[in-house]
Design an enzyme around this catalytic site. Structure first.
Site, PDB file in Angstrom:
ATOM      1  N   ASP A 110      14.070   0.931   0.921  1.00 15.51           N
ATOM      2  CA  ASP A 110      12.781   0.173   1.112  1.00 15.51           C
ATOM      3  C   ASP A 110      12.704   1.453   0.354  1.00 15.51           C
ATOM      4  OD1 ASP A 110      10.566  -0.108   2.340  1.00 15.51           O
ATOM      5  OD2 ASP A 110      11.300  -0.983   4.321  1.00 15.51           O
TER       6      ASP A 110
ATOM      7  N   HIS B 243       7.628   1.539   3.385  1.00 17.20           N
ATOM      8  CA  HIS B 243       7.724   2.525   3.933  1.00 17.20           C
ATOM      9  C   HIS B 243       8.492   3.533   4.028  1.00 17.20           C
ATOM     10  CE1 HIS B 243       8.188  -2.599   4.568  1.00 17.20           C
ATOM     11  NE2 HIS B 243       6.705  -2.175   5.577  1.00 17.20           N
TER      12      HIS B 243
ATOM     13  N   SER C  32       2.611  -4.004   7.972  1.00 15.90           N
ATOM     14  CA  SER C  32       3.410  -2.907   8.062  1.00 15.90           C
ATOM     15  C   SER C  32       3.241  -1.932   7.716  1.00 15.90           C
ATOM     16  CB  SER C  32       4.582  -3.760   7.810  1.00 15.90           C
ATOM     17  OG  SER C  32       5.182  -3.439   6.712  1.00 15.90           O
TER      18      SER C  32
END
Length: 537
Positions: free
Chosen positions: A506, A509, A255
């Protein structure tokens, strides 16, 4: 195929040392000589006179001639070259003099002109220091070796005025530049950062649109990377699309590589104003593993292929892959790799999916999913990269395809690492990079995997693979994560969840525009300008 082996740097030195030792041990014992005859005495006197004459000539010999002979004698031997370099002039200064001086002038005139140029540079630098406002600057290391990284971090960062002075003096740079060694500088006016605006890119997903998701400050978009020994060329989306005409640029990995792929899509689509000349298709191709952006006018594609471990694993479903108990088949890569062969530019990564356990479960037999063995993380990582490297060497034509491997994208879960206050929670509410840090910076990066990647890439000889070494410079960007301004399980975080960063932030990312744009700027530099970049190793 034989396993790839790393060559020892001491392999060439050992025989030479052994030979020297053997030569010393085998020297014959000195014997008593007989009394010299008259003829022998005359010969001896002649030889001594000849020796004294040669010594006198050697004393008055011009040093340039001596250096020339040293170079000729040195040949291809690196040790001779190293000794010669101690007294040799700095080549960069010679290049600088070549641009400044007129060959027909005398040495005295050259020195006067050089002195005047230095004074002019100093005046220009002083004017810029007084005319421009100060900017926040932070130095960053560029080595995978943590000891070297710590040494680089403890050094004082250069000032912005030094950057301007280099530009004013127009010092000729060497043909290659380590772009990963430098510092972050804040672009308050937005002249070079960000490279695009969030509302201008319709292809961004909700996962990365931090401003749209409630983030109030956009300062994370305005930090620009400045290499210490050169300048990155300005990003030109049209130039990149021309280079990609009739070609495929494919990102392969997890990702974080998808994060970077979204950044690249936004960068190139900015040069295509017509909506009907660009399109995006998601979850297509083999098992829905491909996302494809198409620039119709250029017949070019920018693609992302989901393969978080590069080899086969039980996390290969591109949409349902949140598997806690992860198992890999470290010798099985063809199922994925057969879809990469026709790409013209390949950008690989694998890292984040390795971090949830210290040991990896490796299938003993890919056909039997219940039988596996536990292997230490760095050992399994190295073996997977060996499998990948063998495939690249066997199936990629280096004349047709350029291959890149992305360094590790760091996490920021430990605020103690950058000296945050007691109320800090992971990367939540961080609005600036790590500034003026004067000690070891351990944000949790597993540098053993970085070292393993460097070792495997060095062993590849048929297909050159460039390591885009983003790890150390990205460790400073605690401010650039999506934090609580993102999705969880496909849904935007609620206000209640955003207020609970300990469970929902998070710190893996990155917001877009943001840090991945810099990573793509490095790729652009190689793809478009062809500038030979040096890795930090």
């Amino acid at each position: 195929m034989a396993q790839l082996r790393r060559k020892s740097p001491f392999a060439a030195a050992a025989p030479a040392e052994a030979a020297k030792q053997d030569e010393e041990e085998e020297a014959p014992a000195r014997r008593h000589r007989a009394p010299l005859s008259l003829a022998g005495l005359l010969v001896s006197i002649f030889l001594v006179a000849t020796f004294l004459y040669n010594e006198q000539v050697a004393v008055v010999r011009p040093p340039a001639a001596a250096d020339a002979d040293a170079g000729a004698a040195g040949g291809d031997f690196p040790l001779a070259g190293a000794v010669r370099a101690r007294s040799a002039p700095d080549l960069r200064l010679l290049q600088d003099d070549h641009h400044r001086r007129v060959n027909s002038r005398s040495q005295i005139e050259d020195e006067e002109e050089h002195h005047d140029a230095q004074q002019q540079v100093g005046r220009e630098a002083e004017e810029q220091r007084t005319a421009e406002p100060a900017r926040l600057v932070v130095a960053a290391p560029a080595r995978a070796d943590k000891r070297a990284a710590v040494a680089a971090m403890t050094a004082a960062p250069p000032s912005n005025s030094s950057v301007e002075s280099r530009a004013a003096s127009a010092v000729a740079e060497p043909p290659a530049c380590n772009v990963y060694q430098g510092w972050w500088t804040y672009d308050a006016e937005g002249a070079q950062a960000p490279l695009y605006r969030e509302p201008e890119c319709e292809f961004l997903t909700e996962q990365v649109t931090c401003m749209r998701n409630g983030r109030r400050d956009d300062s994370y978009q305005r930090w620009r990377w400045q290499p210490s020994s050169c300048d990155l060329p300005r990003f030109d989306a049209r130039a990149l699309l021309e280079r990609l005409r009739n070609k495929r640029l494919m990102f392969v990995g997890d990702s974080l590589n998808r994060n970077q792929w979204e950044s690249m899509v936004c960068l190139v689509q900015s040069a295509i104003p017509s909506r009907d000349k660009k399109s995006l298709a998601k979850f297509v191709g083999p098992n829905g593993s491909l996302n494809v952006f198409t620039a119709t006018e250029y017949n070019a594609t920018v693609e992302f292929y989901w393969a978080p471990f590069l080899v086969q694993s039980n996390s290969d479903d591109p949409q349902v892959h949140s598997v806690v108990d992860r198992v890999i088949a470290w010798r099985s890569i063809v199922k994925h790799a057969k879809h990469w062969r026709s790409a013209d530019y390949l950008v690989f990564n694998t890292y984040i999916w390795w971090l949830n356990t210290f040991e990896m479960k490796v299938l003993k037999n890919p056909r039997v999913s219940s039988r596996y063995t536990l292997v230490d993380r760095p050992v399994a990582y190295r073996e997977v990269l060996k499998t990948w490297a063998k495939w690249v060497d066997r199936h990629i034509d280096p004349k047709r395809t350029k291959v890149f491997f992305m360094g590790m994208s760091p996490n920021h879960h430990m605020p103690d690492a950058w000296g945050a206050g007691p109320d800090a929670v992971k990367c939540a509410m961080e609005t600036q990079p790590i500034l003026n840090h004067t000690g070891p910076l351990y944000v949790g990066t597993d540098w053993r995997l970085h070292d393993a990647a460097e070792g495997v890439l060095r062993s590849m000889h048929r297909v050159p693979v460039h390591l885009v070494d983003i790890t150390a410079l990205s460790e400073y960007r605690k401010d650039a994560h999506t934090s609580v301004h993102t999705l969880r399980q496909g849904k935007l975080l609620t206000p209640e969840q955003q207020a609970d960063p300990r469970h929902y932030a998070d710190c893996i990312h990155w917001c877009l525009p943001g840090l991945p744009d810099t990573w793509n700027h490095f790729l652009y530099t190689q793809i478009v300008s062809g500038t030979p970049l040096l890795s930090s190793s």
